[in-house]
Design a protein around this motif. Sequence first.
Motif, PDB file in Angstrom:
ATOM      1  N   GLU A 169       0.813  -1.212   0.000  1.00 31.75           N
ATOM      2  CA  GLU A 169       0.000   0.000   0.000  1.00 31.75           C
ATOM      3  C   GLU A 169       0.848   1.265   0.000  1.00 31.75           C
ATOM      4  OE1 GLU A 169      -3.105   0.331  -0.453  1.00 31.75           O
ATOM      5  OE2 GLU A 169      -3.764  -1.758  -0.281  1.00 31.75           O
ATOM      6  N   GLY A 170       2.164   1.099  -0.118  1.00 29.84           N
ATOM      7  CA  GLY A 170       3.043   2.254  -0.173  1.00 29.84           C
ATOM      8  C   GLY A 170       3.277   2.920   1.169  1.00 29.84           C
ATOM      9  N   LEU A 171       3.075   2.188   2.259  1.00 26.98           N
ATOM     10  CA  LEU A 171       3.295   2.731   3.594  1.00 26.98           C
ATOM     11  C   LEU A 171       4.681   2.332   4.090  1.00 26.98           C
ATOM     12  CD1 LEU A 171      -0.146   1.910   5.227  1.00 26.98           C
ATOM     13  CD2 LEU A 171       0.683   4.181   4.611  1.00 26.98           C
ATOM     14  N   GLU A 175       5.208   5.451   8.588  1.00 25.04           N
ATOM     15  CA  GLU A 175       3.848   5.854   8.209  1.00 25.04           C
ATOM     16  C   GLU A 175       2.809   4.860   8.730  1.00 25.04           C
ATOM     17  OE1 GLU A 175       5.254   8.145   4.118  1.00 25.04           O
ATOM     18  OE2 GLU A 175       4.417   6.115   4.029  1.00 25.04           O
ATOM     19  N   GLU A 208       2.792  13.622   5.194  1.00 26.17           N
ATOM     20  CA  GLU A 208       2.651  12.798   3.990  1.00 26.17           C
ATOM     21  C   GLU A 208       1.304  12.064   3.984  1.00 26.17           C
ATOM     22  OE1 GLU A 208       3.099  10.657   0.493  1.00 26.17           O
ATOM     23  OE2 GLU A 208       3.994  12.527   1.202  1.00 26.17           O
ATOM     24  N   LEU A 209       0.898  11.506   5.125  1.00 29.08           N
ATOM     25  CA  LEU A 209      -0.389  10.808   5.190  1.00 29.08           C
ATOM     26  C   LEU A 209      -1.547  11.791   5.019  1.00 29.08           C
ATOM     27  CD1 LEU A 209       0.145   8.176   8.044  1.00 29.08           C
ATOM     28  CD2 LEU A 209       0.387   7.887   5.567  1.00 29.08           C
ATOM     29  N   THR A 210      -1.355  13.009   5.482  1.00 26.65           N
ATOM     30  CA  THR A 210      -2.366  14.044   5.271  1.00 26.65           C
ATOM     31  C   THR A 210      -2.493  14.356   3.786  1.00 26.65           C
ATOM     32  OG1 THR A 210      -1.944  14.996   7.461  1.00 26.65           O
ATOM     33  CG2 THR A 210      -3.039  16.405   5.837  1.00 26.65           C
ATOM     34  N   ARG A 211      -1.360  14.450   3.115  1.00 27.67           N
ATOM     35  CA  ARG A 211      -1.368  14.690   1.668  1.00 27.67           C
ATOM     36  C   ARG A 211      -2.101  13.573   0.932  1.00 27.67           C
ATOM     37  NH1 ARG A 211       0.764  13.076  -2.759  1.00 27.67           N
ATOM     38  NH2 ARG A 211       1.962  11.447  -1.711  1.00 27.67           N
ATOM     39  N   ARG A 212      -1.987  12.367   1.417  1.00 28.30           N
ATOM     40  CA  ARG A 212      -2.640  11.218   0.787  1.00 28.30           C
ATOM     41  C   ARG A 212      -4.106  11.089   1.184  1.00 28.30           C
ATOM     42  NH1 ARG A 212       0.989   5.862   1.399  1.00 28.30           N
ATOM     43  NH2 ARG A 212      -0.894   5.053   0.373  1.00 28.30           N
ATOM     44  N   LEU A 214      -5.219  10.266   4.199  1.00 27.43           N
ATOM     45  CA  LEU A 214      -5.408   9.209   5.190  1.00 27.43           C
ATOM     46  C   LEU A 214      -5.508   9.753   6.613  1.00 27.43           C
ATOM     47  CD1 LEU A 214      -2.846   6.615   3.766  1.00 27.43           C
ATOM     48  CD2 LEU A 214      -5.314   6.742   3.333  1.00 27.43           C
ATOM     49  N   GLU A 223     -11.067   7.431   4.938  1.00 28.99           N
ATOM     50  CA  GLU A 223     -10.241   6.690   3.975  1.00 28.99           C
ATOM     51  C   GLU A 223      -9.091   5.974   4.685  1.00 28.99           C
ATOM     52  OE1 GLU A 223      -7.597   7.442  -0.094  1.00 28.99           O
ATOM     53  OE2 GLU A 223      -8.836   9.057   0.745  1.00 28.99           O
ATOM     54  N   GLY A 224      -8.485   6.645   5.659  1.00 23.65           N
ATOM     55  CA  GLY A 224      -7.394   6.022   6.403  1.00 23.65           C
ATOM     56  C   GLY A 224      -7.864   4.831   7.217  1.00 23.65           C
TER      57      GLY A 224
END
Length: 279
Positions: A169-171, A175, A208-212, A214, A223-224
């Motif tokens: 999942e690209g984590l 993250e 970064e998770l905010t940008r995605r 999540l 979504e997260g």
Amino acid sequence: MEASFARDMWKVVEPLHAVTYFAEECRKANGDVGLKGFWMGYFGSRGAPLGAVSAGTIQATFFGFHPARVRRAVPDAWRFASPESILRARSDAAARVLRRTVPGIEDVAVKAAPLLQEVVMAADASGRPLFAANQDLPLPEDPVEALWQATTSLREHRGDGHVALLAAEGLSGLEANVLVSAIGVVPPERFYESRGWSPEDWAEATEELTRRGLVAQGEATAEGRGLKARIEQRTDELAAVPYNVLSDPKTLYESLIPASKAAATEMPFPNPIGFPRPA
């Protein structure tokens, strides 16, 4: 086997395995064999089935730890103690803890260890390095040591599958920690202490998770939460497969519940594993 059964089995297997991280006998055994300090003991004892591997291998397979925390312990650990001596010490110490904390553990072990080992040997090790290394270890003759080793192998089977899904999942490891904390499973401070990340590292990963999409304002978005739920569901589905070898898995599960609850008294709550307090 249904995914929900694998989740139930994790809840009884994890405390039996996890005494190796939290119990005083296990920490002392790591020191007695030559490992220096808690983190060298942790990385050395958990990583010993892999052999005298590099820091990069430990970092990749353990997932979620700051590289500097790993590299302060590995490869130096192998200069102080051989993987073979560590393996003997960790198994003996874990069995002593289980004998101290779990009433009737001998009877439980005699019945449950062979069944758990059937599951271990039925499991596919493809793409699961920590599990494969544990699966290859000879099962101890002592039944309580055998019980601990079988639960350890199954724990690493589940963990390897979980790491693969997180990576898919690209984590990153950091993250993944941030997402778990944003959902409310583990406080951020636990991850600072146990995984070695700084508040600055944490803030960068949160950004970064905010940008995605999540995380928002430090909390997981729908979504997260959905992503985490899908990962957990798929983890359970993959972990369930080897239990199909058993003719009566429910009886095995029920037989381990009292022992697991007793062993869980060695665990702190909340803990960085994200394991919930037994009901």
